[in-house]
Design a protein around this motif. Structure first.
Motif, PDB file in Angstrom:
ATOM      1  N   LEU A   1       0.832  -1.203   0.000  1.00  0.00           N
ATOM      2  CA  LEU A   1       0.000   0.000   0.000  1.00  0.00           C
ATOM      3  C   LEU A   1       0.870   1.259   0.000  1.00  0.00           C
ATOM      4  CD1 LEU A   1      -2.761  -1.097   2.535  1.00  0.00           C
ATOM      5  CD2 LEU A   1      -2.992  -0.833   0.062  1.00  0.00           C
ATOM      6  N   GLY A   2       1.943   1.224   0.796  1.00  0.00           N
ATOM      7  CA  GLY A   2       2.863   2.360   0.778  1.00  0.00           C
ATOM      8  C   GLY A   2       3.565   2.510  -0.552  1.00  0.00           C
ATOM      9  N   LEU A   3       3.945   1.373  -1.164  1.00  0.00           N
ATOM     10  CA  LEU A   3       4.570   1.416  -2.489  1.00  0.00           C
ATOM     11  C   LEU A   3       3.616   1.993  -3.520  1.00  0.00           C
ATOM     12  CD1 LEU A   3       6.367  -2.060  -2.571  1.00  0.00           C
ATOM     13  CD2 LEU A   3       7.451   0.185  -2.366  1.00  0.00           C
ATOM     14  N   TYR A   4       2.345   1.589  -3.452  1.00  0.00           N
ATOM     15  CA  TYR A   4       1.351   2.082  -4.406  1.00  0.00           C
ATOM     16  C   TYR A   4       1.259   3.604  -4.328  1.00  0.00           C
ATOM     17  CZ  TYR A   4      -3.128   2.743  -6.777  1.00  0.00           C
ATOM     18  OH  TYR A   4      -4.117   3.164  -7.640  1.00  0.00           O
ATOM     19  N   GLY A   5       1.121   4.126  -3.106  1.00  0.00           N
ATOM     20  CA  GLY A   5       1.004   5.576  -2.956  1.00  0.00           C
ATOM     21  C   GLY A   5       2.245   6.317  -3.408  1.00  0.00           C
ATOM     22  N   ALA A   6       3.425   5.794  -3.049  1.00  0.00           N
ATOM     23  CA  ALA A   6       4.671   6.482  -3.403  1.00  0.00           C
ATOM     24  C   ALA A   6       4.927   6.453  -4.901  1.00  0.00           C
ATOM     25  CB  ALA A   6       5.838   5.834  -2.651  1.00  0.00           C
ATOM     26  N   ILE A   7       4.757   5.294  -5.534  1.00  0.00           N
ATOM     27  CA  ILE A   7       5.038   5.168  -6.970  1.00  0.00           C
ATOM     28  C   ILE A   7       4.020   5.949  -7.785  1.00  0.00           C
ATOM     29  CG2 ILE A   7       5.182   3.532  -8.890  1.00  0.00           C
ATOM     30  CD1 ILE A   7       6.226   1.474  -6.867  1.00  0.00           C
ATOM     31  N   ARG A   8       2.748   5.842  -7.421  1.00  0.00           N
ATOM     32  CA  ARG A   8       1.713   6.573  -8.165  1.00  0.00           C
ATOM     33  C   ARG A   8       1.948   8.079  -8.068  1.00  0.00           C
ATOM     34  NH1 ARG A   8      -3.005   9.220  -7.404  1.00  0.00           N
ATOM     35  NH2 ARG A   8      -4.595   8.984  -9.039  1.00  0.00           N
ATOM     36  N   SER A   9       2.211   8.587  -6.875  1.00  0.00           N
ATOM     37  CA  SER A   9       2.431  10.023  -6.701  1.00  0.00           C
ATOM     38  C   SER A   9       3.649  10.494  -7.477  1.00  0.00           C
ATOM     39  CB  SER A   9       2.596  10.346  -5.209  1.00  0.00           C
ATOM     40  OG  SER A   9       1.443   9.990  -4.472  1.00  0.00           O
ATOM     41  N   THR A  10       4.703   9.676  -7.491  1.00  0.00           N
ATOM     42  CA  THR A  10       5.918  10.050  -8.228  1.00  0.00           C
ATOM     43  C   THR A  10       5.634  10.182  -9.720  1.00  0.00           C
ATOM     44  OG1 THR A  10       7.316   8.939  -6.598  1.00  0.00           O
ATOM     45  CG2 THR A  10       8.276   9.361  -8.766  1.00  0.00           C
ATOM     46  N   PHE A  11       4.926   9.231 -10.295  1.00  0.00           N
ATOM     47  CA  PHE A  11       4.641   9.290 -11.728  1.00  0.00           C
ATOM     48  C   PHE A  11       3.662  10.409 -12.062  1.00  0.00           C
ATOM     49  CE2 PHE A  11       6.588   5.099 -11.916  1.00  0.00           C
ATOM     50  CZ  PHE A  11       7.199   5.118 -13.158  1.00  0.00           C
ATOM     51  N   VAL A  12       2.711  10.682 -11.176  1.00  0.00           N
ATOM     52  CA  VAL A  12       1.785  11.789 -11.415  1.00  0.00           C
ATOM     53  C   VAL A  12       2.542  13.110 -11.466  1.00  0.00           C
ATOM     54  CG1 VAL A  12      -0.099  13.126 -10.417  1.00  0.00           C
ATOM     55  CG2 VAL A  12      -0.253  10.644 -10.485  1.00  0.00           C
TER      56      VAL A  12
ATOM     57  N   VAL B   1     -21.186   5.068 -15.557  1.00  0.00           N
ATOM     58  CA  VAL B   1     -20.129   4.212 -15.030  1.00  0.00           C
ATOM     59  C   VAL B   1     -20.490   3.815 -13.606  1.00  0.00           C
ATOM     60  CG1 VAL B   1     -18.345   5.271 -16.452  1.00  0.00           C
ATOM     61  CG2 VAL B   1     -18.813   6.200 -14.188  1.00  0.00           C
ATOM     62  N   ARG B   2     -19.898   2.702 -13.166  1.00  0.00           N
ATOM     63  CA  ARG B   2     -20.084   2.258 -11.788  1.00  0.00           C
ATOM     64  C   ARG B   2     -18.969   2.836 -10.928  1.00  0.00           C
ATOM     65  NH1 ARG B   2     -23.967  -1.527 -11.178  1.00  0.00           N
ATOM     66  NH2 ARG B   2     -24.573  -2.781 -12.984  1.00  0.00           N
ATOM     67  N   SER B   3     -19.368   3.471  -9.816  1.00  0.00           N
ATOM     68  CA  SER B   3     -18.359   4.024  -8.913  1.00  0.00           C
ATOM     69  C   SER B   3     -17.586   2.906  -8.221  1.00  0.00           C
ATOM     70  CB  SER B   3     -19.012   4.933  -7.870  1.00  0.00           C
ATOM     71  OG  SER B   3     -20.049   4.243  -7.189  1.00  0.00           O
ATOM     72  N   LEU B   4     -18.281   1.816  -7.853  1.00  0.00           N
ATOM     73  CA  LEU B   4     -17.676   0.634  -7.248  1.00  0.00           C
ATOM     74  C   LEU B   4     -18.445  -0.585  -7.736  1.00  0.00           C
ATOM     75  CD1 LEU B   4     -17.158   1.813  -3.539  1.00  0.00           C
ATOM     76  CD2 LEU B   4     -15.360   1.421  -5.224  1.00  0.00           C
ATOM     77  N   PRO B   5     -17.828  -1.773  -7.677  1.00  0.00           N
ATOM     78  CA  PRO B   5     -18.555  -2.976  -8.098  1.00  0.00           C
ATOM     79  C   PRO B   5     -19.863  -3.136  -7.318  1.00  0.00           C
ATOM     80  CG  PRO B   5     -16.223  -3.446  -7.829  1.00  0.00           C
ATOM     81  CD  PRO B   5     -16.440  -2.069  -7.302  1.00  0.00           C
ATOM     82  N   PHE B   6     -20.906  -3.525  -8.021  1.00  0.00           N
ATOM     83  CA  PHE B   6     -22.217  -3.780  -7.434  1.00  0.00           C
ATOM     84  C   PHE B   6     -22.846  -2.528  -6.821  1.00  0.00           C
ATOM     85  CE2 PHE B   6     -19.478  -7.556  -6.754  1.00  0.00           C
ATOM     86  CZ  PHE B   6     -20.050  -8.369  -7.725  1.00  0.00           C
ATOM     87  N   VAL B   7     -22.433  -1.373  -7.271  1.00  0.00           N
ATOM     88  CA  VAL B   7     -23.001  -0.111  -6.795  1.00  0.00           C
ATOM     89  C   VAL B   7     -23.694   0.561  -7.970  1.00  0.00           C
ATOM     90  CG1 VAL B   7     -22.464   2.123  -5.709  1.00  0.00           C
ATOM     91  CG2 VAL B   7     -21.171   0.090  -5.065  1.00  0.00           C
ATOM     92  N   HIS B   8     -24.635   1.452  -7.681  1.00  0.00           N
ATOM     93  CA  HIS B   8     -25.394   2.113  -8.733  1.00  0.00           C
ATOM     94  C   HIS B   8     -24.458   2.857  -9.692  1.00  0.00           C
ATOM     95  CE1 HIS B   8     -24.684   5.481  -5.970  1.00  0.00           C
ATOM     96  NE2 HIS B   8     -24.881   6.258  -7.001  1.00  0.00           N
TER      97      HIS B   8
ATOM     98  N   PRO C   1      -7.321  -2.438 -10.199  1.00  0.00           N
ATOM     99  CA  PRO C   1      -6.991  -3.825  -9.820  1.00  0.00           C
ATOM    100  C   PRO C   1      -5.705  -3.923  -9.014  1.00  0.00           C
ATOM    101  CG  PRO C   1      -7.680  -3.718 -12.118  1.00  0.00           C
ATOM    102  CD  PRO C   1      -7.515  -2.305 -11.650  1.00  0.00           C
ATOM    103  N   ALA C   2      -4.724  -3.079  -9.327  1.00  0.00           N
ATOM    104  CA  ALA C   2      -3.475  -3.092  -8.561  1.00  0.00           C
ATOM    105  C   ALA C   2      -3.724  -2.662  -7.121  1.00  0.00           C
ATOM    106  CB  ALA C   2      -2.443  -2.179  -9.223  1.00  0.00           C
ATOM    107  N   LEU C   3      -4.572  -1.655  -6.938  1.00  0.00           N
ATOM    108  CA  LEU C   3      -4.890  -1.198  -5.586  1.00  0.00           C
ATOM    109  C   LEU C   3      -5.617  -2.288  -4.801  1.00  0.00           C
ATOM    110  CD1 LEU C   3      -4.923   1.055  -3.500  1.00  0.00           C
ATOM    111  CD2 LEU C   3      -7.049   1.892  -4.531  1.00  0.00           C
ATOM    112  N   TYR C   4      -6.566  -2.973  -5.459  1.00  0.00           N
ATOM    113  CA  TYR C   4      -7.263  -4.069  -4.798  1.00  0.00           C
ATOM    114  C   TYR C   4      -6.280  -5.170  -4.400  1.00  0.00           C
ATOM    115  CZ  TYR C   4     -11.503  -1.894  -6.674  1.00  0.00           C
ATOM    116  OH  TYR C   4     -12.504  -1.011  -6.975  1.00  0.00           O
ATOM    117  N   GLY C   5      -5.309  -5.446  -5.267  1.00  0.00           N
ATOM    118  CA  GLY C   5      -4.304  -6.457  -4.949  1.00  0.00           C
ATOM    119  C   GLY C   5      -3.463  -6.068  -3.744  1.00  0.00           C
ATOM    120  N   CYS C   6      -3.133  -4.779  -3.638  1.00  0.00           N
ATOM    121  CA  CYS C   6      -2.356  -4.318  -2.481  1.00  0.00           C
ATOM    122  C   CYS C   6      -3.143  -4.490  -1.191  1.00  0.00           C
ATOM    123  CB  CYS C   6      -1.963  -2.848  -2.676  1.00  0.00           C
ATOM    124  SG  CYS C   6      -0.767  -2.577  -4.005  1.00  0.00           S
ATOM    125  N   PHE C   7      -4.451  -4.261  -1.243  1.00  0.00           N
ATOM    126  CA  PHE C   7      -5.284  -4.465  -0.066  1.00  0.00           C
ATOM    127  C   PHE C   7      -5.424  -5.950   0.273  1.00  0.00           C
ATOM    128  CE2 PHE C   7      -6.982  -0.104  -0.620  1.00  0.00           C
ATOM    129  CZ  PHE C   7      -6.910   0.310   0.708  1.00  0.00           C
TER     130      PHE C   7
END
Length: 386
Positions: free
Chosen positions: A78-89, A130-137, A217-223
Motif C-alpha cells: 500500500l505504501g509502495l502504491y502511494g509512493a510510486i503513483r504520486s511520483t509518476f503523477v 459508469v459504476r463508482s464501485l462494483p455492485f453499486v449504482h 486492480p493493482a490497488l485491490y491487490g495491495c489491499f
C-alpha cells in the motif's frame, strides 16, 4: 476560479490551471506520507528481526513478534502504491492552462496551444454511465472534447461525475463558465471547423490522460496482501508447533518476496500508464508511440504500410465505449492508442473510429482530395458553444 467568473470588460481573470495547486500539494503530501510509512514499516520489521536474533539462548522468542513483522510487511504494498503513483503523477507533466491566449495543453511529449479562434463554438460533451464501485449504482460521467480542424481532442481535466445527470451537468456548467471567462473576444463569430484540402501541419492525436482504470486492480491487490497475511496468522493459531522458524523466517520471508514482486509490478504498471502516448500523421507517414494494448512501443509506418490497413475497433472500458484505430501491418496489429476516444455507446464509438481513420487517411499523398462534405460530417450534431 469559481463559477462566478469576473465579467468581460472589467478585469482579466487569472489563468485557469489544471491540475490546481491544491491538487499538486495533495499529491506531494501523499508522496511524503507514503515514503514515511514505508520507512516506519520496514524499520519496524528490522527492529523485530533484531529483537528475535538477540533472544536468550535456549529460549525461543514469542511467535507474536514474528507475526507482527509479517503484518507490517503486508502493508508495504500500500505504501509502495502511494509512493510510486504520486511520483509518476508529479513527473508526467500532464496539465492544462487556459488564458486569453487560448488553451495550452502540456504533456511529457511537449506543449501545444489551441487558439480561441480555433476552439470557439467547437466544444462537445460525451455522456456515459459508469459504476463508482462494483455492485453499486451507476454514476453519470461526462467528458468535454474540443474539435479543431476535424480532430477531436479530449480535455480530461474537465471531467464531471455525479449521481444523476443534473449533478454532472452542474459540474460541466461550472467548468464552462470558468473556461469561457478567459476568452478575450467571446462576441467573435464562430469560425467553421474544417481543413484545407491538404493541411501543411502534421496531425497530432494524443492521449492526455492515463488509463487510470488499470490502477484499480493493482490497488485491490495491495489491499488483498494484508488480508491474506492475517488469514495465515489466524490459521497458525490452530497449531502450536511452528515456533521460531515459521514466525520469524517463513512467513516474513514469503511476504517480503510478495513485496518485491509488488514493487516491480507497480513500477512497470505506472511506467506504462504514464508513458507519452500519441500519433503523428504527416505526408511522409505515421508515427505511433506509447501504449500498445497491454505493452508499449514505438513505430514509424510508411503510407505503404498504412494505406488500406486501418481498422475501426470498439472496446468496452470502465468509463464507457472506446473507439480505437488499429493498423494491421502483417507482423502484428499496431494500436494507435493516441487516436483512441471515449464515446457514449457502441454505435457512436464505431462512427468516431471511422472518422478517425478518414482523417488519418486524408494525409496520405496518394489519397484523393476530400471535399467539404467530409469535414462537415465530422462535427457531432450536438457540437455547439456551451
Amino acid at each position: 476560479m469559481s463559477a462566478g467568473a469576473v465579467p468581460h470588460g472589467q478585469s482579466v481573470p487569472e489563468p485557469l490551471v489544471h491540475p490546481t495547486g491544491s491538487t499538486r500539494r495533495l499529491t506531494l503530501i501523499s508522496l511524503i506520507l507514503s515514503v514515511g510509512s514505508l520507512v516506519f514499516l520496514i524499520g519496524g520489521v528490522i527492529g523485530i528481526e533484531i529483537h528475535g536474533a538477540q533472544s536468550v539462548p535456549g529460549r525461543e522468542p514469542s511467535s507474536s513478534w514474528g507475526m507482527l513483522a509479517a503484518v507490517l510487511l503486508s502493508l508495504v504494498p500500500l505504501g509502495l502504491y502511494g509512493a510510486i503513483r504520486s511520483t509518476f503523477v508529479l513527473r508526467s507533466g500532464l496539465g492544462m492552462r487556459v488564458d486569453d491566449g487560448g488553451i495550452h495543453l502540456y504533456s511529457a511529449r511537449g506543449s501545444r496551444t489551441l487558439s480561441w479562434d480555433s476552439v470557439r463554438g467547437h466544444f462537445d460533451v460525451i455522456v456515459t454511465r459508469v459504476r463508482s464501485l462494483p455492485f453499486v449504482h451507476k454514476d453519470v460521467f461526462m467528458r468535454t472534447v474540443v474539435i479543431v480542424n476535424g480532430n477531436r481532442i479530449e480535455l480530461p481535466w474537465l471531467d464531471a461525475r455525479g449521481e444523476g445527470k443534473d449533478q454532472a451537468n452542474e459540474q460541466v456548467r461550472r467548468h464552462a463558465v470558468d473556461l469561457f471567462a478567459r476568452d478575450p473576444s467571446p462576441e467573435t463569430s464562430v469560425r467553421p471547423d474544417r481543413l484545407s484540402p491538404r493541411s501543411p501541419d502534421p496531425l497530432l492525436m494524443e492521449q492526455l490522460s492515463p488509463n487510470g482504470y488499470w490502477s484499480l486492480p493493482a490497488l485491490y491487490g495491495c489491499f488483498a496482501v494484508p488480508v491474506l497475511v492475517v488469514v495465515v496468522q489466524l490459521l497458525s493459531f490452530l497449531w502450536d508447533g511452528f515456533g521460531y522458524a515459521f514466525s520469524y523466517v517463513v512467513v516474513p520471508g514469503t511476504v517480503a518476496f510478495v513485496d518485491a514482486c509488488a514493487l516491480v509490478y507497480l513500477v512497470v504498471l505506472f511506467s506504462w500508464l504514464y508513458t507519452p502516448t500519441y500519433v503523428v500523421v504527416e505526408p511522409s507517414g505515421v508515427t505511433v508511440r506509447g501504449r500498445q494494448g497491454s505493452w508499449k512501443g514505438e513505430y514509424s509506418l510508411h503510407w505503404d504500410q498504412v494505406r488500406g490497413q486501418l481498422e475501426a475497433r470498439v472496446v468496452r472500458t470502465t468509463l464507457g465505449w472506446e473507439a480505437q484505430v488499429v493498423c494491421q501491418t502483417g507482423d502484428r496489429d499496431v494500436v494507435l492508442t493516441g487516436a483512441s476516444l471515449l464515446a457514449a455507446d457502441e454505435r457512436s464509438a464505431r462512427r468516431v473510429a471511422r472518422e478517425r481513420i478518414a482523417l488519418i487517411s486524408s494525409y496520405d499523398p496518394a489519397a484523393p482530395l476530400l471535399g467539404e462534405e467530409f469535414y462537415s460530417s465530422m462535427r457531432l450534431p450536438s457540437s455547439s458553444s456551451k
